[in-house]
Design an enzyme around this catalytic site. Structure first.
Site, PDB file in Angstrom:
ATOM      1  N   ASN A 210       4.008  -2.946   9.164  1.00  0.00           N
ATOM      2  CA  ASN A 210       3.255  -1.711   9.449  1.00  0.00           C
ATOM      3  C   ASN A 210       2.088  -2.044  10.373  1.00  0.00           C
ATOM      4  O   ASN A 210       1.928  -3.190  10.789  1.00  0.00           O
ATOM      5  CB  ASN A 210       2.790  -1.066   8.142  1.00  0.00           C
ATOM      6  CG  ASN A 210       1.927  -2.020   7.350  1.00  0.00           C
ATOM      7  OD1 ASN A 210       0.850  -2.404   7.779  1.00  0.00           O
ATOM      8  ND2 ASN A 210       2.423  -2.446   6.187  1.00  0.00           N
ATOM      9  N   ASP A 279       6.447  -1.517   0.583  1.00  0.00           N
ATOM     10  CA  ASP A 279       6.986  -1.074  -0.710  1.00  0.00           C
ATOM     11  C   ASP A 279       8.396  -1.611  -0.928  1.00  0.00           C
ATOM     12  O   ASP A 279       8.825  -1.781  -2.061  1.00  0.00           O
ATOM     13  CB  ASP A 279       6.998   0.461  -0.772  1.00  0.00           C
ATOM     14  CG  ASP A 279       5.584   1.014  -0.889  1.00  0.00           C
ATOM     15  OD1 ASP A 279       4.761   0.355  -1.555  1.00  0.00           O
ATOM     16  OD2 ASP A 279       5.307   2.085  -0.304  1.00  0.00           O
ATOM     17  N   LYS A 289      20.464 -14.666  13.349  1.00  0.00           N
ATOM     18  CA  LYS A 289      20.044 -13.433  14.025  1.00  0.00           C
ATOM     19  C   LYS A 289      21.166 -12.387  13.941  1.00  0.00           C
ATOM     20  O   LYS A 289      22.330 -12.702  14.218  1.00  0.00           O
ATOM     21  CB  LYS A 289      19.729 -13.768  15.485  1.00  0.00           C
ATOM     22  CG  LYS A 289      19.132 -12.623  16.238  1.00  0.00           C
ATOM     23  CD  LYS A 289      18.773 -13.058  17.646  1.00  0.00           C
ATOM     24  CE  LYS A 289      18.463 -11.833  18.483  1.00  0.00           C
ATOM     25  NZ  LYS A 289      18.359 -12.155  19.896  1.00  0.00           N
ATOM     26  N   ILE A 307       1.840  -5.021  -6.645  1.00  0.00           N
ATOM     27  CA  ILE A 307       0.928  -6.130  -6.994  1.00  0.00           C
ATOM     28  C   ILE A 307      -0.263  -5.606  -7.796  1.00  0.00           C
ATOM     29  O   ILE A 307      -0.621  -6.143  -8.851  1.00  0.00           O
ATOM     30  CB  ILE A 307       0.423  -6.842  -5.710  1.00  0.00           C
ATOM     31  CG1 ILE A 307       1.620  -7.309  -4.874  1.00  0.00           C
ATOM     32  CG2 ILE A 307      -0.500  -7.998  -6.053  1.00  0.00           C
ATOM     33  CD1 ILE A 307       1.265  -7.817  -3.488  1.00  0.00           C
ATOM     34  N   LYS A 337      -2.324   7.874  -7.731  1.00  0.00           N
ATOM     35  CA  LYS A 337      -2.239   6.403  -7.734  1.00  0.00           C
ATOM     36  C   LYS A 337      -3.276   5.798  -8.685  1.00  0.00           C
ATOM     37  O   LYS A 337      -3.005   4.812  -9.364  1.00  0.00           O
ATOM     38  CB  LYS A 337      -2.447   5.851  -6.320  1.00  0.00           C
ATOM     39  CG  LYS A 337      -1.218   6.070  -5.456  1.00  0.00           C
ATOM     40  CD  LYS A 337      -1.411   5.655  -4.018  1.00  0.00           C
ATOM     41  CE  LYS A 337      -0.171   6.054  -3.228  1.00  0.00           C
ATOM     42  NZ  LYS A 337      -0.305   5.955  -1.800  1.00  0.00           N
TER      43      LYS A 337
HETATM   44  O1  PMT Z   1      -5.984  -3.027   8.276  1.00  0.00           O
HETATM   45  P1  PMT Z   1      -6.596  -1.862   9.032  1.00  0.00           P
HETATM   46  O2  PMT Z   1      -5.947  -1.677  10.390  1.00  0.00           O
HETATM   47  O3  PMT Z   1      -8.097  -1.949   9.109  1.00  0.00           O
HETATM   48  O4  PMT Z   1      -6.242  -0.523   8.220  1.00  0.00           O
HETATM   49  C1  PMT Z   1      -6.755  -0.345   6.947  1.00  0.00           C
HETATM   50  C2  PMT Z   1      -5.737   0.268   5.982  1.00  0.00           C
HETATM   51  C3  PMT Z   1      -5.341   1.648   6.442  1.00  0.00           C
HETATM   52  C4  PMT Z   1      -4.481  -0.614   5.871  1.00  0.00           C
HETATM   53  C5  PMT Z   1      -6.438   0.311   4.578  1.00  0.00           C
HETATM   54  O5  PMT Z   1      -7.614   1.052   4.670  1.00  0.00           O
HETATM   55  C6  PMT Z   1      -5.528   0.935   3.508  1.00  0.00           C
HETATM   56  O6  PMT Z   1      -5.495   2.119   3.301  1.00  0.00           O
HETATM   57  N1  PMT Z   1      -4.781   0.051   2.784  1.00  0.00           N
HETATM   58  C7  PMT Z   1      -3.761   0.451   1.780  1.00  0.00           C
HETATM   59  C8  PMT Z   1      -2.591   1.003   2.467  1.00  0.00           C
HETATM   60  C9  PMT Z   1      -1.422   1.271   1.575  1.00  0.00           C
HETATM   61  O7  PMT Z   1      -0.418   0.682   1.787  1.00  0.00           O
HETATM   62  O8  PMT Z   1      -1.584   2.083   0.586  1.00  0.00           O
HETATM   63  P2  PMT Z   1      -0.404   2.430  -0.464  1.00  0.00           P
HETATM   64  O9  PMT Z   1      -0.652   3.843  -0.767  1.00  0.00           O
HETATM   65  O10 PMT Z   1       0.947   2.083   0.029  1.00  0.00           O
HETATM   66  O11 PMT Z   1      -0.701   1.483  -1.685  1.00  0.00           O
HETATM   67  C10 PMT Z   1      -1.641   1.831  -2.710  1.00  0.00           C
HETATM   68  C11 PMT Z   1      -2.317   0.598  -3.243  1.00  0.00           C
HETATM   69  O12 PMT Z   1      -1.374  -0.263  -3.887  1.00  0.00           O
HETATM   70  C12 PMT Z   1      -2.977  -0.263  -2.174  1.00  0.00           C
HETATM   71  O13 PMT Z   1      -4.172  -0.752  -2.729  1.00  0.00           O
HETATM   72  C13 PMT Z   1      -1.977  -1.405  -1.944  1.00  0.00           C
HETATM   73  O14 PMT Z   1      -2.637  -2.608  -1.531  1.00  0.00           O
HETATM   74  C14 PMT Z   1      -1.361  -1.548  -3.323  1.00  0.00           C
HETATM   75  N2  PMT Z   1       0.037  -2.008  -3.305  1.00  0.00           N
HETATM   76  C15 PMT Z   1       0.996  -1.252  -2.697  1.00  0.00           C
HETATM   77  C16 PMT Z   1       2.315  -1.687  -2.741  1.00  0.00           C
HETATM   78  C17 PMT Z   1       2.637  -2.902  -3.404  1.00  0.00           C
HETATM   79  N3  PMT Z   1       3.852  -3.368  -3.452  1.00  0.00           N
HETATM   80  N4  PMT Z   1       1.652  -3.613  -3.974  1.00  0.00           N
HETATM   81  C18 PMT Z   1       0.367  -3.193  -3.944  1.00  0.00           C
HETATM   82  O15 PMT Z   1      -0.514  -3.870  -4.478  1.00  0.00           O
END
Ligand code: PMT
Length: 419
Positions: A210, A279, A289, A307, A337
């Site tokens: 991403n 995810d 490849k 995580i 969340k």
């Molecule tokens: O890196 P930058 O360019 O500065 O941009 C910042 C950002 C947009 C990446 C950052 O501010 C941000 O929003 N990060 C979380 C993005 C995200 O993937 O959110 P999510 O809604 O998918 O996940 C929710 C939370 O669960 C997050 O804290 C994520 O780290 C955590 N997570 C998600 C999936 C997973 N498998 N394990 C996790 O721990």
């Protein structure tokens, strides 16, 4: 005596009868070891001459926004880069209004806009001006943006009134400024922070990922170090320099990130999950490849472990802060969340086409955040990620102390019952 050795204090003096008190502030700042540069507004010059402050600070006094003497003709940028902290003492009602509006019509305002360092103000004005709803609105707005208010004091005023609005004594001002650099709000705590994207390999040359640049997570790591924490930064692949005094561990995939976080988080008081973790990952990673053959190619994906949710379930006492990047319905999705992952706080930011109009979020230097927790929320207005990270760390440390007090009290009740 307070220590400000080698700290660079940019002192803004604005139009108030208390401008003469800035002389004592300069003297005490220098006694504490600080280097001081003074910027005066036109209003301030009506009360005190620049020569007084030049003699006391042993440096030229800056007065003009458009200064042809300044290197690159951008004095406000040079001064903004120079300062470790900006202190406005005295801060008049007008200067607070200008700051709240983000005006750049005087050198001092322009420096404040161009700078990311902490901004402290010592208000000084008549008691009715201080109490006026317009001033109070400005004070609230500025405090919400992270501006440190020192005073005002209460007592007899120059105009003969008695009440709140006097500039607070210079000793208190110096001590609050010194606190900014001394023991931080996260002193003695360990913070694990994830940042950046993950890469989920499809074959030896391709991956799913991403747009996360890591900027938000790295800024949080830096702010946590400034606040005195030991910081472990678990970073996906990004092209950023490691912040000073941060232990950085590089990872590629979500599974790598999960393994490293689990190794480190046992020692952590706070876990901040800023990373944009994939995810899903491909069920099979091809050894060679993938060749271009069929018109359509289907790749089967399987879910990665969450995580953050796993950490919270295993380390129940760790204060967990999640991030939510959403393209719409920000509050609803973020609060869901917060509940589902059972965490203490969630920081939501807008991504996608709507965000492009303002902050941009991914890879941008700017962002705007909505922070939610059970029964509360705070909006952190559009600003640099550095500034937002400092505001966020201040908020996390406040919420963490409350959380600690509550969990310690609960544990005491449980241990009393078991006797
Ligand atoms: O890196 P930058 O360019 O500065 O941009 C910042 C950002 C947009 C990446 C950052 O501010 C941000 O929003 N990060 C979380 C993005 C995200 O993937 O959110 P999510 O809604 O998918 O996940 C929710 C939370 O669960 C997050 O804290 C994520 O780290 C955590 N997570 C998600 C999936 C997973 N498998 N394990 C996790 O721990």
């Amino acid at each position: 005596m307070q220590h400000l050795t080698n700290k660079r204090v940019l002192l803004g003096v604005t139009g108030s009868i208390a401008a003469y008190k800035a002389a004592d502030v300069i003297r005490r700042l220098r006694d504490a070891g600080a280097e001081v540069k003074v910027v005066m507004t036109d209003g301030a010059k009506a009360f005190v001459t620049p020569l007084t402050f030049q003699a006391l600070s042993a440096s030229p006094v800056y007065e003009n926004l458009l200064d042809k003497e300044a290197e690159a003709a951008m004095g406000h940028i040079e001064l903004a880069r120079w300062a470790d902290v900006i202190l406005i003492a005295p801060a008049s009602a007008n200067s607070l209004a200008s700051l709240a509006q983000g005006r750049a019509d005087e050198l001092l305002n322009a420096i404040c806009l161009a700078s990311d360092v902490p901004l402290a103000v010592a208000p000084a004005m008549n008691k009715h001006m201080w109490a006026d709803p317009a001033t109070q609105d400005n004070v609230r707005l500025l405090a919400q943006r992270g501006v440190l208010f020192i005073g005002p004091d209460s007592g007899e005023q120059a105009c003969g009134d008695i009440g709140e609005g006097r500039m607070i004594d210079s000793e208190t001002i110096i001590s609050r400024i010194a606190e900014l650099f001394s023991v931080g709000s996260l002193s003695g705590l360990t913070v694990v922070i994830t940042a950046g994207p993950t890469r989920e390999a499809l074959d030896p040359v391709r991956y799913l990922s991403n747009h996360s640049s890591g900027k938000m997570g790295y800024a949080i790591a830096e702010a946590a170090v400034e606040a005195g924490a030991k910081v472990i930064l678990v970073s996906g692949p990004v092209s950023l320099e490691s912040p000073d005094r941060v232990q950085r561990i590089n990872v590629e995939s979500a599974a790598d990130m999960e393994a490293v976080v689990k190794e480190q988080v046992g020692a952590a008081d706070i876990f901040v999950a800023t990373a944009a973790v994939a995810d899903y990952r491909p069920v099979t990673v091809q050894q060679d490849k993938i060749k271009k053959k069929e018109e359509r190619l289907t790749i089967e994906l399987e879910k990665n472990t969450d995580i953050l949710a796993t950490v919270k379930a295993e380390y129940t006492k760790t204060f967990c802060v999640g991030f939510a990047a959403e393209t719409q319905n920000v509050e609803t999705y973020a609060r869901t969340k917060l509940e589902q992952k059972n965490i203490e706080m969630i920081v939501a930011n807008l991504v996608g086409p709507l965000a492009k109009k303002t902050a941009g979020t991914f890879n941008s230097d700017l962002n705007e955040l909505n922070v939610y927790w059970q029964g509360g929320e705070v909006k952190l207005e559009l600003a640099s990620k550095t500034k937002l990270a400092r505001q966020l760390i201040a908020l996390i440390s406040q919420r963490f102390s409350l959380y600690k007090t509550n969990t310690d009290n609960k544990n005491n009740i449980i241990s009393l019952k078991s006797h």
